[in-house]
Write an enzyme that holds these catalytic residues in place. Structure first.
Site, PDB file in Angstrom:
ATOM      1  N   ASP A  79      -1.514 -13.168   1.194  1.00 58.01           N
ATOM      2  CA  ASP A  79      -0.476 -12.284   0.688  1.00 58.01           C
ATOM      3  C   ASP A  79      -0.901 -10.850   0.915  1.00 58.01           C
ATOM      4  O   ASP A  79      -2.077 -10.514   0.781  1.00 58.01           O
ATOM      5  CB  ASP A  79      -0.291 -12.525  -0.820  1.00 58.01           C
TER       6      ASP A  79
ATOM      7  N   THR B  91       5.639  -0.733 -21.364  1.00 57.00           N
ATOM      8  CA  THR B  91       5.867  -2.014 -22.024  1.00 57.00           C
ATOM      9  C   THR B  91       6.656  -2.912 -21.091  1.00 57.00           C
ATOM     10  O   THR B  91       7.350  -2.423 -20.195  1.00 57.00           O
ATOM     11  CB  THR B  91       6.669  -1.862 -23.338  1.00 57.00           C
ATOM     12  N   ALA B  92       6.522  -4.143 -21.361  1.00 56.80           N
ATOM     13  CA  ALA B  92       7.206  -5.095 -20.490  1.00 56.80           C
ATOM     14  C   ALA B  92       8.716  -4.962 -20.639  1.00 56.80           C
ATOM     15  O   ALA B  92       9.463  -5.272 -19.716  1.00 56.80           O
ATOM     16  CB  ALA B  92       6.752  -6.514 -20.811  1.00 56.80           C
ATOM     17  N   GLN B  93       9.160  -4.517 -21.822  1.00 53.77           N
ATOM     18  CA  GLN B  93      10.601  -4.405 -22.021  1.00 53.77           C
ATOM     19  C   GLN B  93      11.194  -3.189 -21.323  1.00 53.77           C
ATOM     20  O   GLN B  93      12.202  -3.284 -20.633  1.00 53.77           O
ATOM     21  CB  GLN B  93      10.946  -4.331 -23.529  1.00 53.77           C
TER      22      GLN B  93
ATOM     23  N   SER C  60       6.805   4.289 -18.469  1.00 55.49           N
ATOM     24  CA  SER C  60       5.824   4.926 -19.329  1.00 55.49           C
ATOM     25  C   SER C  60       6.100   6.428 -19.259  1.00 55.49           C
ATOM     26  O   SER C  60       6.935   6.861 -18.460  1.00 55.49           O
ATOM     27  CB  SER C  60       4.410   4.605 -18.865  1.00 55.49           C
TER      28      SER C  60
ATOM     29  N   ASP D 205       0.592 -17.746  -6.545  1.00 54.83           N
ATOM     30  CA  ASP D 205       0.597 -17.853  -7.994  1.00 54.83           C
ATOM     31  C   ASP D 205       1.961 -18.223  -8.548  1.00 54.83           C
ATOM     32  O   ASP D 205       2.062 -18.770  -9.619  1.00 54.83           O
ATOM     33  CB  ASP D 205       0.089 -16.548  -8.631  1.00 54.83           C
TER      34      ASP D 205
ATOM     35  N   ASP E  44       5.743 -20.506  -4.930  1.00 55.17           N
ATOM     36  CA  ASP E  44       4.647 -20.773  -3.995  1.00 55.17           C
ATOM     37  C   ASP E  44       4.243 -22.247  -4.019  1.00 55.17           C
ATOM     38  O   ASP E  44       3.532 -22.707  -3.138  1.00 55.17           O
ATOM     39  CB  ASP E  44       3.403 -19.955  -4.380  1.00 55.17           C
TER      40      ASP E  44
END
Lengths: 702, 568
Positions: free
Chosen positions: A328, A399-401, A405, A538, A542
């Site tokens: 990759d 944040t993931a939401q 940042s 991952d 895949d």
């Protein structure tokens, strides 16, 4: 709880961990159990697995029985016979010792894993009225071993994850150091490629709802333990082929030896069973026979130390054969974290202004992207670091939401993030949205990643983040080319960008705009032309390719599907490791080949020691063959059998460490190994047997 | 050792090298079923045979079908020859009134010719009728050689085909090889031999009065035709008891030279056919080189050994410059005999033009070792090549491991199944060679046949079983075969042939079914000097080490004792 015991600290830098593990090859704490074990392994039912050594055991028992009989009857000089018997038993014990030492290292690791395994309680959620699960729902606490597949459990901050599973709801940061040795927590969330969680790891913040996917006894941790213990060790295909070759050689030498008494009888002489057994044991390939399983175990062990779990020995062998390596782009060929290379402002904003805002938003951002923005701002406009506290600035972490940042300075809110996220936050109505999109598309076309910067509601522009090819990767590819391995870069980029990066990195070939289907098709077409393919991946998408590849290395951070599909799991989730895995596979085969060659080449000297000793009694002319000028027939036979036993011990370190692999092309590698192990194998025993003969003669053993 | 001796050896070797490519090219055309000159002339005959025998020549066989076809054919041949020999007394073309052959001898001879061994426990001129010689023995000389070449071709196809289920059609291979390769060359050779004075007649023996007034029976018959195929097909079964030492079989130095070339011709040509079929002639030359190296070493040792007279005779005042002429023909001399002995045992021919028993111990050991290695130095037609490939598989297996890859040869992975079959084939030779020798030197019926005791008698026994198992057929001489020997030698010949053919065909089948990997820089190249050296080493160590104790008790101790002044 860690795989990383004091003597096996694997690190991301594979080479250094290799060095470290070598220094502790023969640890004193491992030796004592190994010695006990080598006696236990004398059990013929265990010996049976190794045909060469099993035959040795049979003939040894035979000579011991004869010895006991002679002593009871009152034979003349049992001293010589006792010595030969002892050394025959030593040969067997040394062989078992080699295997026991190799196994011992894995056992120690497994014990440590087991010791630290916690008896966790799982919070099994009960279904709501609508059949769904919520993290406010009711749960019952049950011990982890009682959890069944498809049970739904809640794991909250501070809890251990009771078993392997898949996140179906929530997002949490998880400490996986127990498995990976990596202390930085990782994010696990439902959906996408980060949904797998591993039993024994611990949730640090937030909560997740997990559907259990592994039955007790077959969890990832269980598999690690059984792997490092070698409990499930089966002979690999090449090991089987080699065992057949060695068994065949043993048979040939049986013919050579059992016909001798008849020949001797014809010549009017006499020969004892003891001497025949001694000749037989020295001729058959005991050296490689004794070390074969140790080599295999040590090969698996090397991978484990390298933080890679091979689900089968077959996979390790296949790794040595790999012809095509699919890599990759991101994280393997390029630095996974992109670097800022340009500030592209929207009209009405100066580049400096954009750079200043971006730098301010990134000052407290410790991500590589953030740092690269600060560096670029300094390089281009000399904008220096500012003291956040003095500014009264407040950092807003990613944040993931929000997927953004930034920094709040007073009422000024500077944000940077994915273009879509920033626009979504500000709303489509703000000015310059169209222009920002246009810039972003242009950057994307060049293979870069756009990062939008906004100051309150004003869009300032875009930071161009670019893939940076890793330092030294060009040399790695050249090395792989010399090893005979073709590299293919897999990327979702458009062909133009892919070509640019391919050219820069020196990769042999690339697959642009790769879809999972295209990847699978590429693997199939390579395999159709007889090539072995290795890849790492991952994501769930895949999984088909990982399953299809001959060597599929799943990243530990990946999904359950990916980990199930691959035949290796990289605990460090470092895709560049494929290169080292190939080396370890080759090393395993080379060690077998080198020791086989050595073992067979040894026979020439042993013949010259024993043949004159056997026949000189009735054909004195044959003393001319005693080229080593060994003192007496007895000392000659004894020296040969002692050499044969001691060489096993002497080669244990080599068997465990492996013959060094150099990427220099097959022909020169073979020339080198033939010189060392072939020619060396011819010469060394001549010297060794002579020295032992001088020793046993001087102290009067024979 | 004389200058002309070296010139002869070099001239011979250069001729072999020169023949290799043209023969290889032609062999490939024939066995791949391609167009060639002879096809236009003899083609109708080939098609006629197929029609008459009901052969569908383009129907491919799997390895097991191929092996079954080989065995069925061999069984039919055995029964035919055995019956013919038993009943030759009442059959036509028997001008000398030979009686039917005894059962054990007929069995031994039938196996011997069916397996391309041509071990002769009989004296041809006093045992066989012309019909037996022509219809029994000469026919077997053709078809056993053709079968060997057919099997070699099938094995090569195994390496060249990818993911295939079949390896050719045995019947087509057999017919094509006989019609296009063996027959035409033999016609030319036979005519040349006739030109040089070899008889070719259906008349019986001629009685002549000698100068002393006694009457001498001069045996005649269809010699030239049998002589041609005897050499070309590496059969070695002579018309006369003393084989190519007889002036009617091998009248002069020229025929001697041509006979030696005929022995190596197809063996050398097949290496080139191998290279062409696998798509790279260099692969064939690599095999050729390994064989040539072993051949040259053997020749030099034999020539060196025989060019020196027995040191004990020298001590008695006999001129040593003539070398060891005992048991040799003056028209061939030392080099003509030493070279012939090496060539005939390198290839599994077994024709002899001198008595190997009378060679000095080391000179006699070279033919013995050549056979112990399994007749892979050019070898029997076909069998030499597939025998060599067995060693190549072992060599490649070890080399492959040492470069860190699963071993592969010509792109085919060598796995457990191939190793199993290879070891099976390699094992059977020492088993029968050493096993039967061990038996023969202790049982009275075995011992009684030996002409002498001590190491030399031991070598006689070892040589006989080695020659039989390796399908060579040359005799050390001295041995008087009796039923014990006829039976055991017959078994040795069968094991040496079929316990190699079946595993080899199994390997071919397994190889054909595999995918072929393209070579990469990580693949060990099998067309270089390193491979040649490695495979030579494997042949010597794996093939030779087994026999060291036996050799030590035979020729080696005899040689060392001779140096100390003891003869046996």
């Amino acid at each position: 709880m860690a795989l990383h015991l004091p003597h096996s600290e694997a690190t991301h830098g594979g080479r250094s961990s290799e060095h470290r593990s070598q220094s502790s090859l023969m640890q004193a704490s491992l030796l004592l159990p190994a010695i006990t074990e080598s006696f236990r392994k004398l059990d013929p039912r265990i010996m049976w697995r190794n045909p060469v050594m099993f035959v040795v055991e049979v003939v040894t028992i035979l000579t011991t029985v004869l010895l006991v009989r002679d002593i009871i009857i009152g034979g003349t000089h049992p001293g010589f016979a006792i010595q030969i018997n002892l050394w025959l038993w030593f040969t067997l014990i040394f062989a078992n010792f080699a295997e026991a030492v190799a196994e011992g290292r894995g056992k120690a690791q497994a014990d440590s894993l087991r010791r630290t395994r916690t008896e966790t309680l799982g919070k099994r959620l009960l279904a709501n009225d609508d059949g769904g699960y919520s993290h406010f729902g009711l749960y019952e606490q049950i011990p982890a071993p009682e959890l069944a597949v498809d049970d739904i459990v809640l794991v909250e901050a501070g809890d251990f994850i009771p078993s392997d599973g898949e996140v179906i709801d929530g997002i949490a940061s998880v400490d996986e150091s127990a498995i990976t040795g990596e202390s930085a927590p990782v994010i696990r969330e439902s959906g996408g490629d980060r949904s797998a969680v591993t039993g024994g790891t611990r949730v640090l913040s937030d909560w997740v709802i997990v559907r259990i996917t592994a039955a007790q006894g077959s969890t990832f941790l269980d598999r690690i333990i059984s792997l490092v213990e070698g409990a499930q060790r089966q002979k690999t295909p090449n090991e089987i082929a080699l065992t057949i070759l060695l068994a065949g050689m043993t048979l040939i030498f049986i013919f050579a030896v059992v016909t001798i008494p008849s020949f001797v009888h014809y010549a009017g002489g006499h020969i004892s069973v003891l001497i025949l057994v001694a000749l037989f044991v020295t001729l058959i390939p005991t050296t490689i026979g004794a070390l074969l399983s140790a080599i295999g175990i040590a090969g698996m062990d090397r991978l484990i130390r390298f933080n890679v779990l091979a689900m089968s020995g077959r996979a390790v062998e296949a790794a040595g054969d790999v012809d095509t390596l699919l890599l990759d782009k991101t994280g393997t060929i390029t630095i996974g974290d992109r670097q800022a290379t340009a500030f592209v402002p929207v009209s009405g904003v100066t580049e400096h202004e954009l750079a200043d805002a971006a730098q301010l938003a990134s000052l407290a951002d410790e991500t590589p992207e953030g740092r690269s923005i600060v560096v670029l701002a300094k390089e281009k406009f000399g904008i220096r670091g500012r003291d956040m506290n003095a500014l009264g600035a407040h950092f807003v972490p990613f944040t993931a939401q929000t997927r953004m940042s930034g920094v709040d300075v007073g009422d000024r809110h500077i944000r940077k993030g994915a273009v879509d996220s920033v626009i979504a936050c500000l709303g489509e109505a703000v000015p310059s949205v169209g222009q920002i999109r246009q810039i972003a598309d242009e950057i994307a076309r060049q293979g870069g990643t756009p990062l939008a910067v906004a100051d309150n509601t004003r869009l300032l522009g875009v930071v161009h983040l670019k893939d940076v090819v890793k330092g030294g990767i060009r040399e790695r590819f050249a090395e792989l080319r010399r090893m005979g391995i073709r590299t293919v870069m897999i990327t979702g980029d458009n062909p133009l960008t892919a070509a640019a990066i391919a050219a820069e990195s020196g990769v042999d070939h690339f697959l642009a705009q790769a879809t999972p289907e295209a990847k699978l098709a590429l693997i199939r077409s390579e395999q159709a032309s007889g090539k072995l393919v290795a890849m790492c991946g991952d994501g769930t998408n895949d999984a088909p390719a990982l399953a299809q590849a001959d060597v599929g290395v799943a990243m530990n951070t990946g999904t359950v599907a990916a980990r199930e599909a691959g035949n290796m799991v990289d605990l460090d989730s470092d895709p560049t490791k494929l290169i080292e895995i190939v080396g370890i596979g080759k090393q395993l085969l080379m060690t077998r080949g080198a020791l086989t060659t050595f073992s067979i080449a040894n026979d020439v000297a042993k013949y010259f020691a024993i043949i004159p000793a056997m026949f000189v009694g009735f054909y004195p002319a044959l003393s001319a063959l005693n080229v080593m000028h060994l003192a007496t027939p007895e000392s000659a036979v004894l020296s040969a059998i002692i050499f044969n036993a001691l060489i096993i011990i002497a080669l244990i370190p080599l068997a465990l460490k492996g013959v060094r692999y150099r990427p220099v092309g097959a022909a020169s590698l073979l020339r080198r190994n033939l010189l060392i192990y072939g020619i060396g194998g011819l010469i060394v025993p001549f010297i060794g047997i002579k020295l032992i003969d001088m020793l046993v003669t001087s102290i009067g053993l024979a | 050792m004389l200058f002309h001796g070296w010139v002869t050896i070099m001239a011979f070797f250069i001729c072999v090298v020169a023949m290799t490519r043209p023969l290889g090219g032609f062999l490939k055309r024939v066995l791949e079923g391609e167009q060639h000159v002879l096809g236009r002339i003899i083609g109708p005959v080939e098609r006629g045979i197929y029609r008459a025998a009901g052969i569908q020549e383009d129907r491919e066989q799997s390895w097991s079908q191929y092996a079954i076809a080989v065995i069925v054919f061999k069984v039919i041949c055995f029964i035919a020859v055995y019956t013919l020999l038993r009943f030759q007394g009442v059959l036509p073309l028997n001008p000398n009134g030979m009686r039917g052959v005894a059962p054990d001898l007929a069995y031994n001879t039938a196996i011997s010719f069916v397996t391309n061994t041509n071990w002769q426990s009989y004296a041809g001129e006093t045992t066989m009728s012309h019909l037996s010689q022509m219809l029994g023995l000469t026919v077997q000389n053709f078809v056993s050689a053709a079968a060997g070449i057919a099997i070699a071709a099938a094995v090569i196809r195994g390496f060249t085909r990818r993911s295939a289920a079949s390896i050719g059609n045995f019947w087509a291979d057999l017919v094509r090889t006989t019609l296009y390769v063996l027959l035409p060359i033999c016609v030319v050779l036979a005519l040349l031999f006739v030109l040089e004075g070899v008889p070719q007649t259906l008349l019986g023996s001629v009685t002549a009065s000698t100068l002393e007034g006694t009457r001498q029976t001069i045996a005649l018959g269809p010699v030239a035709s049998q002589e041609a195929i005897k050499m070309l097909g590496t059969n070695g079964g002579g018309f006369f008891n003393v084989n190519s030492a007889h002036p009617f079989e091998n009248p002069n130095a020229l025929t001697n030279f041509v006979q030696m070339l005929a022995i190596f011709a197809l063996g050398a040509g097949l290496t080139n056919m191998f290279g062409r079929m696998v798509g790279r002639e260099r692969q064939g030359w690599a095999i050729f080189s390994a064989m040539a190296a072993l051949f040259l070493v053997g020749t030099v040792v034999t020539y060196w050994s025989e060019a020196h007279a027995n040191p004990l005779l020298h001590a008695l005042g006999i001129d040593p410059s003539l070398g060891n002429m005992e048991g040799k023909e003056t028209r061939f001399g030392i080099v003509g005999s030493a070279l012939f002995a090496t060539v005939t045992t390198d290839a599994s021919c077994g024709a002899v033009n001198a008595m190997h028993e009378s060679f000095l111990p080391l000179g006699g050991m070279v033919p013995l070792v050549n056979m112990m290695l399994g007749e892979v130095i050019f070898g029997g037609v076909g069998s030499g090549l597939y025998g060599f490939l067995l060693f190549a598989i072992i060599a490649v297996f070890m080399a492959g491991l040492m470069v860190g890859r699963t071993p592969e040869y010509l792109g085919k992975k060598i796995e457990a199944r191939e190793i199993k079959m290879t070891m099976l084939a390699v094992l059977c030779l020492p088993l029968v060679m050493l096993g039967f020798t061990a038996l023969a030197v202790v049982v009275p019926s075995g011992l009684s046949a030996l002409s002498t005791s001590g190491p030399h008698g031991f070598t006689e026994a070892l040589y006989a079983y080695t020659s039989a198992a390796a399908n060579n057929g040359s005799a050390f001489a001295g041995l008087t075969a009796n039923p014990f020997w006829n039976v055991t030698l017959g078994i040795a010949m069968m094991v040496g042939r079929f316990f190699v053919i079946i595993p080899v065909l199994a390997i071919a089948g397994a190889m054909a079914a595999k995918k072929t990997a393209a070579p990469t820089p990580g693949t060990f190249p099998t067309d270089t000097g390193l491979f040649i050296a490695l495979v030579t080493g494997v042949i010597l160590i794996v093939g030779g080490l087994t026999f060291l104790p036996a050799l030590a008790l035979g020729p080696i101790v005899e040689h060392l004792a001779m140096l100390r002044g003891t003869l046996f």
